[in-house]
Every structure is written in C-alpha cells, then in structure tokens.
Design a protein around this motif. Structure first.
Motif, PDB file in Angstrom:
ATOM      1  N   VAL A  38       1.293  12.090   2.451  1.00 41.46           N
ATOM      2  CA  VAL A  38       1.603  10.648   2.195  1.00 41.46           C
ATOM      3  C   VAL A  38       1.206  10.449   0.379  1.00 41.46           C
ATOM      4  N   ARG A  39       0.044  10.662   0.290  1.00 34.57           N
ATOM      5  CA  ARG A  39       0.450  10.343  -1.258  1.00 34.57           C
ATOM      6  C   ARG A  39       0.800  11.905  -1.763  1.00 34.57           C
ATOM      7  N   ARG A  40       1.216  12.562  -1.465  1.00 39.17           N
ATOM      8  CA  ARG A  40       2.432  13.770  -1.992  1.00 39.17           C
ATOM      9  C   ARG A  40       4.057  12.992  -2.302  1.00 39.17           C
ATOM     10  N   LEU A  41       3.887  12.587  -0.878  1.00 42.69           N
ATOM     11  CA  LEU A  41       5.318  11.879  -1.142  1.00 42.69           C
ATOM     12  C   LEU A  41       5.635  10.762  -2.126  1.00 42.69           C
ATOM     13  N   ALA A  42       4.423   9.961  -2.039  1.00 45.48           N
ATOM     14  CA  ALA A  42       4.723   8.631  -2.929  1.00 45.48           C
ATOM     15  C   ALA A  42       4.466   9.115  -4.939  1.00 45.48           C
ATOM     16  N   GLU A  43       4.033  10.416  -4.932  1.00 45.80           N
ATOM     17  CA  GLU A  43       4.302  11.103  -6.299  1.00 45.80           C
ATOM     18  C   GLU A  43       5.827  11.483  -5.860  1.00 45.80           C
ATOM     19  N   GLU A  44       5.922  12.033  -5.310  1.00 41.88           N
ATOM     20  CA  GLU A  44       7.644  12.828  -5.248  1.00 41.88           C
ATOM     21  C   GLU A  44       8.968  11.408  -5.563  1.00 41.88           C
ATOM     22  N   PHE A  45       8.231  10.544  -5.072  1.00 44.02           N
ATOM     23  CA  PHE A  45       9.603   9.396  -4.964  1.00 44.02           C
ATOM     24  C   PHE A  45       9.042   8.677  -6.095  1.00 44.02           C
ATOM     25  N   GLY A  46       7.828   9.123  -6.955  1.00 44.69           N
ATOM     26  CA  GLY A  46       7.594   8.378  -8.169  1.00 44.69           C
ATOM     27  C   GLY A  46       7.090   7.338  -8.015  1.00 44.69           C
ATOM     28  N   LEU A  47       6.466   6.800  -7.275  1.00 42.50           N
ATOM     29  CA  LEU A  47       5.930   5.201  -6.565  1.00 42.50           C
ATOM     30  C   LEU A  47       4.432   4.879  -7.499  1.00 42.50           C
ATOM     31  N   ILE A  48       4.562   3.680  -7.583  1.00 45.24           N
ATOM     32  CA  ILE A  48       3.199   3.088  -8.588  1.00 45.24           C
ATOM     33  C   ILE A  48       2.268   3.540  -7.998  1.00 45.24           C
ATOM     34  N   VAL A  49       2.606   3.167  -6.295  1.00 44.35           N
ATOM     35  CA  VAL A  49       0.897   3.036  -5.450  1.00 44.35           C
ATOM     36  C   VAL A  49       0.319   4.755  -5.851  1.00 44.35           C
ATOM     37  N   ALA A  50       1.287   5.294  -5.578  1.00 45.21           N
ATOM     38  CA  ALA A  50       0.620   6.611  -4.968  1.00 45.21           C
ATOM     39  C   ALA A  50      -0.888   6.891  -5.574  1.00 45.21           C
ATOM     40  N   ASP A  51      -1.660   6.498  -5.987  1.00 43.64           N
ATOM     41  CA  ASP A  51      -3.129   5.978  -6.471  1.00 43.64           C
ATOM     42  C   ASP A  51      -3.648   5.310  -5.959  1.00 43.64           C
ATOM     43  N   LYS A  52      -3.436   4.588  -5.542  1.00 47.32           N
ATOM     44  CA  LYS A  52      -3.984   3.089  -5.120  1.00 47.32           C
ATOM     45  C   LYS A  52      -4.721   3.812  -3.641  1.00 47.32           C
TER      46      LYS A  52
ATOM     47  N   GLY B 193       1.206  -0.804   0.380  1.00 48.37           N
ATOM     48  CA  GLY B 193       0.298  -0.353  -0.190  1.00 48.37           C
ATOM     49  C   GLY B 193       0.910   1.184   0.309  1.00 48.37           C
ATOM     50  N   VAL B 194       0.441   1.994   0.075  1.00 48.29           N
ATOM     51  CA  VAL B 194       0.830   3.585  -0.376  1.00 48.29           C
ATOM     52  C   VAL B 194       1.577   4.070   1.414  1.00 48.29           C
ATOM     53  N   ASP B 195       1.565   3.427   2.556  1.00 49.41           N
ATOM     54  CA  ASP B 195       2.071   4.200   3.935  1.00 49.41           C
ATOM     55  C   ASP B 195       3.322   3.832   3.597  1.00 49.41           C
ATOM     56  N   SER B 196       2.924   2.275   3.992  1.00 50.97           N
ATOM     57  CA  SER B 196       4.631   1.581   3.957  1.00 50.97           C
ATOM     58  C   SER B 196       4.961   1.578   3.224  1.00 50.97           C
ATOM     59  N   SER B 197       4.885   1.875   1.448  1.00 49.79           N
ATOM     60  CA  SER B 197       6.021   1.834   0.352  1.00 49.79           C
ATOM     61  C   SER B 197       6.653   3.915   0.695  1.00 49.79           C
ATOM     62  N   VAL B 198       6.222   4.524   1.205  1.00 50.91           N
ATOM     63  CA  VAL B 198       6.447   5.717   1.495  1.00 50.91           C
ATOM     64  C   VAL B 198       7.059   6.018   2.737  1.00 50.91           C
ATOM     65  N   VAL B 199       7.166   5.101   3.855  1.00 49.09           N
ATOM     66  CA  VAL B 199       7.917   4.184   5.216  1.00 49.09           C
ATOM     67  C   VAL B 199       8.887   4.579   4.363  1.00 49.09           C
ATOM     68  N   ALA B 200       9.470   3.792   3.340  1.00 49.41           N
ATOM     69  CA  ALA B 200      10.530   2.863   2.981  1.00 49.41           C
ATOM     70  C   ALA B 200      10.827   3.973   1.895  1.00 49.41           C
ATOM     71  N   GLY B 201      10.259   4.826   1.796  1.00 49.67           N
ATOM     72  CA  GLY B 201      11.352   5.569   0.512  1.00 49.67           C
ATOM     73  C   GLY B 201      11.732   6.813   1.607  1.00 49.67           C
ATOM     74  N   LEU B 202      10.949   7.816   2.624  1.00 49.83           N
ATOM     75  CA  LEU B 202      11.161   8.302   3.331  1.00 49.83           C
ATOM     76  C   LEU B 202      12.642   8.225   3.940  1.00 49.83           C
ATOM     77  N   LEU B 203      12.971   6.670   4.295  1.00 48.04           N
ATOM     78  CA  LEU B 203      13.965   5.981   5.014  1.00 48.04           C
ATOM     79  C   LEU B 203      14.987   5.837   4.028  1.00 48.04           C
ATOM     80  N   ALA B 204      14.869   5.295   2.824  1.00 48.41           N
ATOM     81  CA  ALA B 204      15.800   5.323   1.491  1.00 48.41           C
ATOM     82  C   ALA B 204      16.528   6.789   1.392  1.00 48.41           C
ATOM     83  N   ARG B 205      15.522   7.512   1.439  1.00 43.84           N
ATOM     84  CA  ARG B 205      16.034   8.882   1.154  1.00 43.84           C
ATOM     85  C   ARG B 205      17.192   9.470   2.341  1.00 43.84           C
ATOM     86  N   GLU B 206      16.552   9.087   3.315  1.00 41.15           N
ATOM     87  CA  GLU B 206      17.823  10.196   3.851  1.00 41.15           C
ATOM     88  C   GLU B 206      19.159   8.715   4.664  1.00 41.15           C
TER      89      GLU B 206
END
Length: 395
Positions: free
Chosen positions: A203-217, A37-50
């Motif tokens: 959170v959805r805006r971050l998913a879009e920023e990271f280019g994740l396919i789940v941004a609109d899921k 889902g979008v929530d856990s995907s964004v968590v992974a994105g935030l931590l990877a970016r840091e």
C-alpha cells in the motif's frame, strides 16, 4: 489492480467491473471515506486510476483544538488538510462534512459512560457502526453512489448463495475484521474494501507511485480522540465523577489498598495496582456501584463461559439450539480461540459462548467476534463471563 468480483463470469452473467457492477468503471460512482491516512488515500488512487467516478468525503469528527483531542488526530486538523491534498493530486472532488455533534453523541459520550460502568469500551466499533457505516453510507446514497469504499483491511467475498460475506484481511497482521463485526448484511451489500488482499508495504509503494504526500505518514496508534493513550484523562474531563477514589479488595472483600478511580483499571490488568502481595495479583472485576477494584491470582481470571449482548449475526442460518463450532476473538490483539456458540436463553438479542479452553482477562465492554475459518459470522459486546461449574457469571 483491484481484482474483479468473483460473482461475475463464474455465473455466466454480464461482465462486471472490479467492484462487481455490470457496467463500465466510468459509469460507476464510488464514494471513498478519506481519513487523511495512507490507506484510504490509496483506495481513492486505485479507483481513480481504474477510471471510476470517485468522490472523496472526509468526516470532521471533532474540533482538533478541543481539550479532549490532539492536533493531527484522525479526521481533524492535519488529516483533513492531507485528504484535501490527496484529492487534488488525484483530480477528484472532495468534501468535508461536519459530524462533530453526531460523533460526540454516538461515540464519545458512550465511551465515557462505559468506563464509568466499569467496562473497557472500543469506540472504533461504535464509530463504524453508528457514523461511518450508517450516516456516511446514507450520504453516499444521497450522492447517487453505487458503493462506499474504505481503507479497511478486510475482504468482501460473494458466497455460494450469492450473498456478500465479510472475511479477514489477507494479511493477518493488518486484519481489521474484529472492528467491523457490527456491519449489517444490507450495509455489506453497499460496501467495498479494495485493500483486503494487500499488505501494508504494498500500500505504501502504491502511495509513492501515485505521488501522494501521505506515503510515509505514520499509522495512528491511539483512539482518534484520545491524546497519547490517556483514556482515563479523557473520561475524567468528560465525567469528573469518574475520578472518585475507592478500595482495592481481594475476593473475600478484604481491603488491600486504595485507588484514584476505577477508570484507571481493566480486567486482567497486573501492573499499576500499587499494592504489595506475596504473589502477582490481577484485576478480576470492577464493581462500579461500590467503586471497588477486585483483585486476585491469575487462576481466578479463568473464564470459559461468555455472554454477548447486542448480537449482530451476518450468516443467513441462525445459531442452532444445539450450538455451532466456531472460533472467537475476545480482544482485538488476541488470536481467535475455539468455542461453541449457542442462543442465549436469557437474552433473545444475545448469544452464549462456551470456550473449549479457559481464557484469561475477559473484559465486559470488549467485543466477542465470531468466525468460521476466514469468514466473520458476527459478534456482540461482552456482557459478562464466568467459569463453568461455579454457577454464576462475573459482571
């Protein structure tokens, strides 16, 4: 960006990273529970970016082609594919672990048995308690992780005594603390919740920023293994005896109608009774042994005494014999109400709640989750409830 843990500079200790560890992010391994889902995907994105050493894990909880599930349900089929795609986009390793047998035994079977007992269960709590925050957490430790991060909307706060506390999510519309009351203090030490201060649109805006396919899921609206909210259908497949018909009776035992199984009813229900009456009737209780649905007027639903079993208490201070003023949620979608909590003289592993105002539709099998302001103190399963002065509690 994740905010640094509040237990660092305030104590004059070594500089800590955003997850509270006194070392660089690159030297901190974090396992992220990725559901697809979008929530856990964004968590992974935030931590990877840091710059954290991020490892994604997805639990396959059941065969998405099985009769009791639906294609695209959480942790099956499409979600596993989505989690894998997100991990590839972020450049992090990703593993899928087969937990079907464990999930069936620890969550689904008990879900069915609870309905047969006339309760209204919450399998998401059992899943967090017995699978995600137990088995998955152990796997994270085996992988050498410093912590396990999830996409829950709750906050982990370091209290004045230095211990981790569980607080409501900043956005009351997304707060998921009710479903995490069974988290232990030891587990909380190892857990992190990077979305606790965020709202869903961010959170959805971050998913879009990271280019994740789940941004609109879309968010899942059902229990993950229940197709289209048909709880009774799932239970009937698992336990065919749950479809046995019985009587609908009033408080005096007079038969008002028939039903096709108590699994179709929950305490407080008004619609779908299939009987005509001069006044609206509600389900007061379910007598599983006699396969009876007991109905009556709304006034008969009033409860101001609630007994909890299997209490999990996160506060270091025990519940005082004289009681403690708290607020409590008796259903996930209802607001917290004022109460006083006491030790239960009849159950050393439970607690007794006295509600300051009567509540309607208190259902066995749901959870009573206790708060002090924003902080979650603990909770337990609702075993029974009653009205003060009547001398008995309804099962």
């Amino acid at each position: 960006m994740i905010q640094p843990s509040p237990d660092s500079a305030a104590r004059g200790g070594p500089a800590r990273n955003s997850l509270g560890f006194a070392k660089p992010a690159s030297a901190t391994r974090v396992v992220v529970a990725m559901s697809g889902g979008v929530d856990s995907s964004v968590v992974a994105g935030l931590l990877a970016r840091e710059g954290y050493d991020v490892v994604g894990i997805t639990l396959q909880l059941y065969d998405h082609g099985a009769a009791i599930s639906r294609k695209g349900a959480c942790c099956a089929g499409q979600d596993i594919h989505d989690a894998r795609q997100v991990a590839a986009r972020l450049g992090i390793p990703h593993y899928v672990l087969d937990y079907e047998s464990r999930f069936r035994q620890a969550v689904i079977d008990e879900f069915a048995e609870s309905y047969i007992r006339g309760e209204t269960p919450i399998p998401c709590i059992r899943c967090n308690q017995r699978v995600k925050f137990k088995d998955l957490l152990a796997t994270a430790r085996d992988l050498g992780a410093d912590c396990l991060a999830t996409g829950h909307y709750v906050r982990r706060v370091i209290g004045e005594g230095g211990a981790a506390e569980l607080h409501r999510g900043r956005d009351p519309r997304r707060d998921q603390s009710y479903f995490l009351y069974a988290t232990t203090r030891e587990q909380l030490d190892f857990l992190r919740f990077p979305l606790g201060d965020l709202e869903k649109p961010a959170v959805r805006r971050l998913a879009e920023e990271f280019g994740l396919i789940v941004a609109d899921k879309p968010d899942s609206q059902d229990i993950c293994f229940v197709p289209n909210g048909d709880y009774a259908g799932v239970v009937a497949k698992l336990r065919p005896e749950a479809k046995e018909p019985g009587e609908i009776v009033d408080e005096a035992g007079r038969v008002l109608g028939r039903h096709d199984g108590i699994i179709h009813f929950t305490v407080g229900q008004r619609k779908g009774l299939g009987i005509a009456a001069a006044e609206p009737l509600y389900v007061l209780r379910l007598d599983a042994a006699k396969r009876r649905v007991v109905v009556g007027p709304k006034a008969a639903l009033a409860r101001n005494l609630v007994h909890l079993r299997e209490l999990n208490w996160l506060d270091a201070a025990p519940i005082p014999a004289a009681g403690r003023e708290v607020t409590v949620k008796l259903r996930s979608a209802q607001p917290a109400i004022a109460a006083v909590i006491y030790p239960d003289a009849d159950d050393a592993a439970g607690a007794r709640l006295e509600l300051l105002q009567a509540e309607y539709g208190v259902a066995p099998g749901q959870a009573g989750v206790v708060y002090d302001g924003e902080r979650l103190l603990g909770g337990g399963w609702i075993a029974r409830s009653g009205a003060a002065g009547k001398g008995s509690l309804a099962a």
